[in-house]
Design a protein around this motif. Sequence first.
Motif, PDB file in Angstrom:
ATOM      1  N   PRO A 164       0.840  -1.208   0.000  1.00  0.00           N
ATOM      2  CA  PRO A 164       0.000   0.000   0.000  1.00  0.00           C
ATOM      3  C   PRO A 164       0.872   1.254   0.000  1.00  0.00           C
ATOM      4  N   GLY A 165       0.555   2.175  -0.879  1.00  0.00           N
ATOM      5  CA  GLY A 165       1.316   3.412  -0.987  1.00  0.00           C
ATOM      6  C   GLY A 165       2.493   3.344  -1.933  1.00  0.00           C
ATOM      7  N   GLU A 166       2.847   2.145  -2.383  1.00  0.00           N
ATOM      8  CA  GLU A 166       3.955   1.988  -3.331  1.00  0.00           C
ATOM      9  C   GLU A 166       3.621   2.692  -4.644  1.00  0.00           C
ATOM     10  N   VAL A 167       4.603   3.328  -5.258  1.00  0.00           N
ATOM     11  CA  VAL A 167       4.410   3.972  -6.551  1.00  0.00           C
ATOM     12  C   VAL A 167       4.570   2.919  -7.650  1.00  0.00           C
ATOM     13  N   VAL A 168       3.540   2.788  -8.489  1.00  0.00           N
ATOM     14  CA  VAL A 168       3.559   1.759  -9.533  1.00  0.00           C
ATOM     15  C   VAL A 168       3.006   2.321 -10.837  1.00  0.00           C
ATOM     16  N   TRP A 169       3.525   1.815 -11.943  1.00  0.00           N
ATOM     17  CA  TRP A 169       2.876   1.989 -13.238  1.00  0.00           C
ATOM     18  C   TRP A 169       1.858   0.864 -13.401  1.00  0.00           C
ATOM     19  N   ARG A 170       0.696   1.200 -13.989  1.00  0.00           N
ATOM     20  CA  ARG A 170      -0.316   0.179 -14.181  1.00  0.00           C
ATOM     21  C   ARG A 170      -1.120   0.451 -15.450  1.00  0.00           C
ATOM     22  N   ASP A 171      -1.846  -0.607 -15.891  1.00  0.00           N
ATOM     23  CA  ASP A 171      -2.827  -0.468 -16.960  1.00  0.00           C
ATOM     24  C   ASP A 171      -4.142  -1.028 -16.443  1.00  0.00           C
ATOM     25  N   ASP A 172      -5.080  -1.340 -17.337  1.00  0.00           N
ATOM     26  CA  ASP A 172      -6.388  -1.804 -16.884  1.00  0.00           C
ATOM     27  C   ASP A 172      -6.341  -3.182 -16.232  1.00  0.00           C
ATOM     28  N   LEU A 173      -5.311  -3.984 -16.525  1.00  0.00           N
ATOM     29  CA  LEU A 173      -5.238  -5.347 -16.003  1.00  0.00           C
ATOM     30  C   LEU A 173      -4.458  -5.454 -14.706  1.00  0.00           C
ATOM     31  N   GLY A 174      -3.637  -4.463 -14.394  1.00  0.00           N
ATOM     32  CA  GLY A 174      -2.859  -4.533 -13.165  1.00  0.00           C
ATOM     33  C   GLY A 174      -1.562  -3.764 -13.272  1.00  0.00           C
TER      34      GLY A 174
END
Length: 240
Positions: A164-174
Motif C-alpha cells: 500500500p502506498g507503493e508507486v507503480v505503473w499500471r494499466d487496466d489489467l494490473g
Amino acid sequence: MPRPGHDLDAVLAAAHVEADVAALRPDYRVLLLAVDGITPGPGDDLSEALLQRAEASAREAHATTPVDQLPHVAAWREAYRAFGAKPQRTRNSLEALTRRAPDGLPRVNRLTDVYNAVSVLHQVPLGGEDLDRYAGPPRLVRATGQEPFDTTAGGEPVVEHPDPGEVVWRDDLGVTCRRWNWRQTPRTALREDTTTALFVLDALAPMTDDALAAAADELVGHLVRLGPDVRVARRLLGTG
C-alpha cells in the motif's frame, strides 16, 4: 490495444500521473515515447557499439564516484525511501544497470540493447513496454495493495501485490512496473517480436528538462533506424 498504424498521440494523451505521486515528488517528470513500425531483430554492429560506449561511460563514472552517490541514482534512492522502499534491497533500474555496466551489459536484442545503453549513457531510468500487450492507458499511481502484479517465481507464474502506498505503473489489467522503475511484469515486457513499444524516461532533480529531452532525442535517433516506417510520438508529464 495498439497495433501498427494506431494513433500514438491518442495513446499518450490518455497517460496519467496521479496527484498523490506528484505530491510525493513535485520535481518528478516523465517523458513518454510511443513507437510503432519497429522491425524486430537481433543485436547488430550499431547496437553493440552503443553498448560498449555505455560500458565505458559507466567505468569512468565508477572510477571517481560510488554508484549510490551519482546524482540521479542518489535522487531515486531518496524517492524510494519516501514511499517506504529500501533502495539497498530493491535498486531502481538506473542503479542496477549502472552497477552492472562496467562488467558488461546484457545483450538481448537490438531494441532492448539500445534502450539499456541510452539509460546508462544519460543516467536516466528508462523502461520499455510492449504496447500490443498493454490494456488501456499507462498511469502512475500510489498502490492500494490490491492490484495484481503478474510475475514469476522459481520459473512458475505467480501473482503478487504491491505494498500500500507503493508507486507503480499500471494499466487496466494490473501493475506493469513496481516501485516506480524497479521490476516489470513479464506480461508487457518487450519481446523478440515487439513492433509497437512504449518507453518511459523518469526524471528527478537534479536532472533538467533539457537533459531529459537529450536522452529521448538519442533514443529516438536509434529507434528510427529499426525499420523503414518507424513512427514516434512523445509527451512530457509532470511539469506542473
